[in-house]
Design an enzyme around this catalytic site. Structure first.
Site, mmCIF file in Angstrom:
data_model
loop_
_atom_site.group_PDB
_atom_site.id
_atom_site.type_symbol
_atom_site.label_atom_id
_atom_site.label_comp_id
_atom_site.label_asym_id
_atom_site.label_seq_id
_atom_site.Cartn_x
_atom_site.Cartn_y
_atom_site.Cartn_z
ATOM 1 N N CYS A 35 30.585 -78.632 -9.510
ATOM 2 C CA CYS A 35 31.913 -79.171 -9.572
ATOM 3 C C CYS A 35 31.931 -80.425 -10.376
ATOM 4 C CB CYS A 35 32.461 -79.584 -8.227
ATOM 5 S SG CYS A 35 33.707 -80.947 -8.311
ATOM 6 N N GLU A 36 32.404 -80.644 -11.827
ATOM 7 C CA GLU A 36 32.435 -81.577 -12.241
ATOM 8 C C GLU A 36 32.972 -83.043 -12.053
ATOM 9 O OE1 GLU A 36 36.346 -81.600 -15.306
ATOM 10 O OE2 GLU A 36 34.534 -80.405 -15.908
ATOM 11 N N HIS A 37 33.668 -83.041 -10.941
ATOM 12 C CA HIS A 37 34.235 -84.162 -10.264
ATOM 13 C C HIS A 37 33.396 -84.892 -9.283
ATOM 14 C CE1 HIS A 37 38.108 -81.960 -11.084
ATOM 15 N NE2 HIS A 37 37.891 -82.667 -12.062
ATOM 16 N N HIS A 38 32.394 -83.942 -8.725
ATOM 17 C CA HIS A 38 31.634 -84.696 -7.532
ATOM 18 C C HIS A 38 30.107 -84.235 -7.853
ATOM 19 C CE1 HIS A 38 35.585 -84.134 -5.825
ATOM 20 N NE2 HIS A 38 35.558 -85.416 -5.211
ATOM 21 N N GLN A 88 36.562 -74.613 -11.516
ATOM 22 C CA GLN A 88 36.802 -73.062 -11.235
ATOM 23 C C GLN A 88 37.639 -72.575 -12.410
ATOM 24 O OE1 GLN A 88 37.008 -71.723 -7.221
ATOM 25 N NE2 GLN A 88 38.232 -70.123 -7.986
ATOM 26 N N HIS A 98 34.056 -74.500 -2.377
ATOM 27 C CA HIS A 98 33.621 -75.683 -2.979
ATOM 28 C C HIS A 98 33.238 -76.610 -1.915
ATOM 29 C CE1 HIS A 98 35.847 -75.018 -7.072
ATOM 30 N NE2 HIS A 98 36.183 -74.171 -6.203
ATOM 31 N N CYS A 153 32.732 -79.937 -2.309
ATOM 32 C CA CYS A 153 33.365 -80.983 -2.376
ATOM 33 C C CYS A 153 34.620 -80.866 -1.337
ATOM 34 C CB CYS A 153 33.916 -81.288 -3.597
ATOM 35 S SG CYS A 153 34.816 -80.179 -4.533
#
Length: 191
Positions: free
Chosen positions: A83-86, A124, A152, A154
């Site tokens: 995940c690019e956010h976490h 995703q 996920h 996250c």
């Protein structure tokens, strides 16, 4: 056989990981952690190899002339991504269907295109569309569809902590007709 890693890059990543370990409150010189920065750097470099490969390198010459006009579906290709956010893992399965127009792609190359885009920092939604687009470009088809189901970390190990959640995304490339979409989803139910 161990892959060759660019040592300068691995050393730079490892130095940052060592600093992160320290900032988290752990002692990076503790016996169990001494080699962790180098191991983690190599693992991250490997897991993000999608940045260092192109679609054309991935597909190579695995395109073939075929008289088939029926949909080709490759089901349940497992993938692992971040995940690019976490920068936490997400993983699952993606299925891709396309209508060949005189050209088909080697089946293993579809899975390799999945890896190409999974092995990057991702969402995703973007991943599903990128794989769909890549298959469409490779086979020069205007009718491609992909459905992806992912879990996920996250969502599972931080924040809302919902263990049984999953996410489904659907992407198309070109002009997938309603009957082709129905054929694809009906085929996914079989087997």
């Amino acid at each position: 056989m161990e892959l060759a890693y660019p040592q300068d890059t691995i050393d730079k990543i490892a130095s940052h990981i060592e600093e992160i370990i320290s900032l988290l409150g752990e002692d990076p010189s503790r016996e169990g952690l001494v080699k962790t920065p180098q191991r983690a750097a190599k693992a991250l470099y490997y897991a993000t190899q999608g940045y260092r490969v192109t679609e054309s390198e991935t597909v190579g010459d695995a395109l073939f002339t075929a008289p088939s006009s029926g949909m080709v579906i490759v089901k349940d290709i497992e993938f692992y991504s971040f995940c690019e956010h976490h920068i936490l893992p997400f993983f699952g399965k993606i299925s891709i269907g396309y209508m060949p127009h005189g050209k088909i792609i080697g089946l293993s190359k579809v899975a390799r295109l999945v890896n190409l885009y999974a092995r990057r920092l991702q969402t995703q939604e973007r991943f599903t569309q990128q794989v769909c687009d890549a298959v469409g470009r490779a086979v020069d088809s205007d009718s491609v569809i992909a459905v992806c189901n992912g879990q996920h970390m996250c969502m599972k190990m931080r924040g809302v902590e919902k263990q049984d959640s999953s996410t489904t995304t659907v992407a198309t490339f070109g002009n997938m007709t309603p009957s082709q979409r129905m054929e694809f989803f009906e085929a996914l139910k079989v087997g």
